[in-house]
Design a protein around this motif. Structure first.
Motif, PDB file in Angstrom:
ATOM      1  N   THR A   1      22.370 -54.786  57.508  1.00  0.00           N
ATOM      2  CA  THR A   1      21.146 -54.008  57.349  1.00  0.00           C
ATOM      3  C   THR A   1      21.431 -52.682  56.671  1.00  0.00           C
ATOM      4  O   THR A   1      22.579 -52.248  56.584  1.00  0.00           O
ATOM      5  CB  THR A   1      20.509 -53.713  58.711  1.00  0.00           C
ATOM      6  OG1 THR A   1      21.432 -52.936  59.498  1.00  0.00           O
ATOM      7  CG2 THR A   1      20.156 -54.984  59.460  1.00  0.00           C
TER       8      THR A   1
ATOM      9  N   ARG B   1      20.401 -58.437  64.071  1.00  0.00           N
ATOM     10  CA  ARG B   1      21.681 -59.016  64.513  1.00  0.00           C
ATOM     11  C   ARG B   1      21.431 -60.228  65.399  1.00  0.00           C
ATOM     12  O   ARG B   1      22.078 -61.278  65.253  1.00  0.00           O
ATOM     13  CB  ARG B   1      22.506 -57.985  65.273  1.00  0.00           C
ATOM     14  CG  ARG B   1      23.084 -56.866  64.431  1.00  0.00           C
ATOM     15  CD  ARG B   1      23.821 -55.856  65.314  1.00  0.00           C
ATOM     16  NE  ARG B   1      24.967 -56.478  65.955  1.00  0.00           N
ATOM     17  CZ  ARG B   1      26.213 -56.397  65.481  1.00  0.00           C
ATOM     18  NH1 ARG B   1      26.474 -55.735  64.375  1.00  0.00           N
ATOM     19  NH2 ARG B   1      27.206 -56.983  66.120  1.00  0.00           N
TER      20      ARG B   1
ATOM     21  N   GLN C   1      17.485 -53.014  63.979  1.00  0.00           N
ATOM     22  CA  GLN C   1      18.823 -53.469  63.578  1.00  0.00           C
ATOM     23  C   GLN C   1      19.387 -54.444  64.608  1.00  0.00           C
ATOM     24  O   GLN C   1      19.992 -55.468  64.253  1.00  0.00           O
ATOM     25  CB  GLN C   1      19.773 -52.281  63.404  1.00  0.00           C
ATOM     26  CG  GLN C   1      19.461 -51.407  62.205  1.00  0.00           C
ATOM     27  CD  GLN C   1      20.601 -50.486  61.824  1.00  0.00           C
ATOM     28  OE1 GLN C   1      21.767 -50.889  61.840  1.00  0.00           O
ATOM     29  NE2 GLN C   1      20.288 -49.251  61.460  1.00  0.00           N
TER      30      GLN C   1
ATOM     31  N   HIS D   1      15.950 -54.050  53.119  1.00  0.00           N
ATOM     32  CA  HIS D   1      16.308 -53.715  54.493  1.00  0.00           C
ATOM     33  C   HIS D   1      17.415 -54.582  55.077  1.00  0.00           C
ATOM     34  O   HIS D   1      18.220 -54.114  55.885  1.00  0.00           O
ATOM     35  CB  HIS D   1      15.076 -53.838  55.388  1.00  0.00           C
ATOM     36  CG  HIS D   1      13.879 -53.134  54.834  1.00  0.00           C
ATOM     37  ND1 HIS D   1      12.684 -53.776  54.563  1.00  0.00           N
ATOM     38  CD2 HIS D   1      13.698 -51.846  54.457  1.00  0.00           C
ATOM     39  CE1 HIS D   1      11.813 -52.921  54.076  1.00  0.00           C
ATOM     40  NE2 HIS D   1      12.397 -51.735  53.986  1.00  0.00           N
ATOM     41  N   VAL D   2      17.440 -55.858  54.713  1.00  0.00           N
ATOM     42  CA  VAL D   2      18.435 -56.813  55.212  1.00  0.00           C
ATOM     43  C   VAL D   2      18.959 -57.575  54.010  1.00  0.00           C
ATOM     44  O   VAL D   2      18.180 -57.984  53.150  1.00  0.00           O
ATOM     45  CB  VAL D   2      17.820 -57.797  56.233  1.00  0.00           C
ATOM     46  CG1 VAL D   2      18.905 -58.685  56.838  1.00  0.00           C
ATOM     47  CG2 VAL D   2      17.051 -57.058  57.322  1.00  0.00           C
TER      48      VAL D   2
END
Length: 315
Positions: free
Chosen positions: A251, A264, A260, A105-106
């Motif tokens: 992401t 950040r 998201q 995901h990241v």
């Protein structure tokens, strides 16, 4: 100081072909023209995982970086309200496939694999590490060992040259473009190529005289020197490029938009002082995360890909 026998040369001289149009995989849209996948308009396509999976680019020993990222991932957990798991990856291809398959995901994708991750996995990069003054980047170097008989780039002819992997910018794409365009040297015909799998492997391979020369990212070399894995007298630098962007962080495109934004926030609110991230990355001068765009900051990398005829196929 590691001996340097060749001054910095602008890599732009090797970019003799116009940049090919960058294109995302057909399953993505880019309505705003920023060259990255749009977040789906249909909320049914958003994912909201119970655990966020994070992976750092497979540059060196994953165990070292699981510890290095531990304080940051704790911070991300606090900001997002989600548990975060560090996922050690062994190759750029495995990292891209994990995100493409919805298992990642990241992530931080290295310089050279960023375009493929964006095109094929829906990666949305937004951050990069930088020094305290906002400067960022690293240089690609050709290294050899003292007494190898290689004193300039042309001397690589007939010898063994180590690369990392075919998706790496400084470990393969940029040096291959340079050797072909500026020195008329092709792998297999003019020198024997070897693939080490990672920058640290290439550096150790040269230091131990397993390879005659190697193309590496000097940021990795700096951290290895700082940890005492190698010593300055084991290597000689015969070429150094202009500065490239470093690992891009972001992401997957279909992560819930609110999540998201929280990811950040985690990057840009992280206080590096006294953390495990600072302890590892201050070795190569990084002290903060700064915002970036794939369209602007990766333009030179897309040009290198175009010069090499790279196709962003997503099979």
């Amino acid at each position: 100081m590691i001996a340097r026998l060749f001054s910095t040369v602008a890599l732009s001289a090797v970019l003799t072909l116009p940049a090919a149009a960058f294109q995302l995989d057909a399953r993505f849209t880019d309505a705003d023209g920023d060259l990255i996948a749009d977040i789906p308009e249909d909320a049914a396509q958003w994912i909201d995982p119970s655990v966020l999976i994070f992976a750092y680019t497979p540059v060196e020993d994953p165990a070292v970086y699981a510890e290095a990222w531990s304080d940051f991932l704790t911070h991300m957990e606090a900001v997002t309200g989600k548990p975060v798991q560090f996922f050690p990856v062994q190759s750029n291809a495995a990292q891209i496939e994990a995100m493409r398959a919805g298992r990642l995901h990241v992530a931080g994708f290295n310089t050279g694999s960023n375009p493929l991750a964006v095109a094929c996995a829906g990666f949305r990069p937004f951050a990069m590490m930088a020094a305290a003054d906002g400067s960022f980047g690293y240089e690609m170097e050709f290294i050899t060992y003292p007494g190898s008989g290689i004193e300039k780039v042309e001397d690589i002819k007939g010898r063994t040259m180590a690369f990392t992997s075919e998706t790496s910018n400084s470990g393969f794409k940029a040096p291959s473009a340079l050797l072909a365009a500026q020195y008329g040297m092709e792998a297999g015909a003019d020198f024997t190529p070897a693939f080490s799998g990672a920058h640290d492997n290439s550096i150790l391979g040269v230091a131990n005289k397993d390879y005659d020369a190697a193309a590496i990212a000097n940021s990795v070399k700096a951290r290895m020197l700082d940890r005492g894995v190698i010593t300055e007298d084991q290597l000689v630098v015969i070429y150094q490029s202009d500065t490239f962007p470093t690992t891009g962080y972001g992401t997957v495109y279909n992560l819930h938009p609110d999540l998201q934004e929280k990811v950040r926030e985690a990057f840009f609110s992280f206080d590096w002082e006294g953390t495990t991230l600072q302890a590892e990355f201050e070795r190569s001068g990084e002290a903060q995360f700064i915002p970036i765009t794939f369209k602007d900051n990766w333009s030179v990398i897309r040009e290198i890909d175009a010069a090499m005829g790279v196709q962003y196929t997503c099979n």
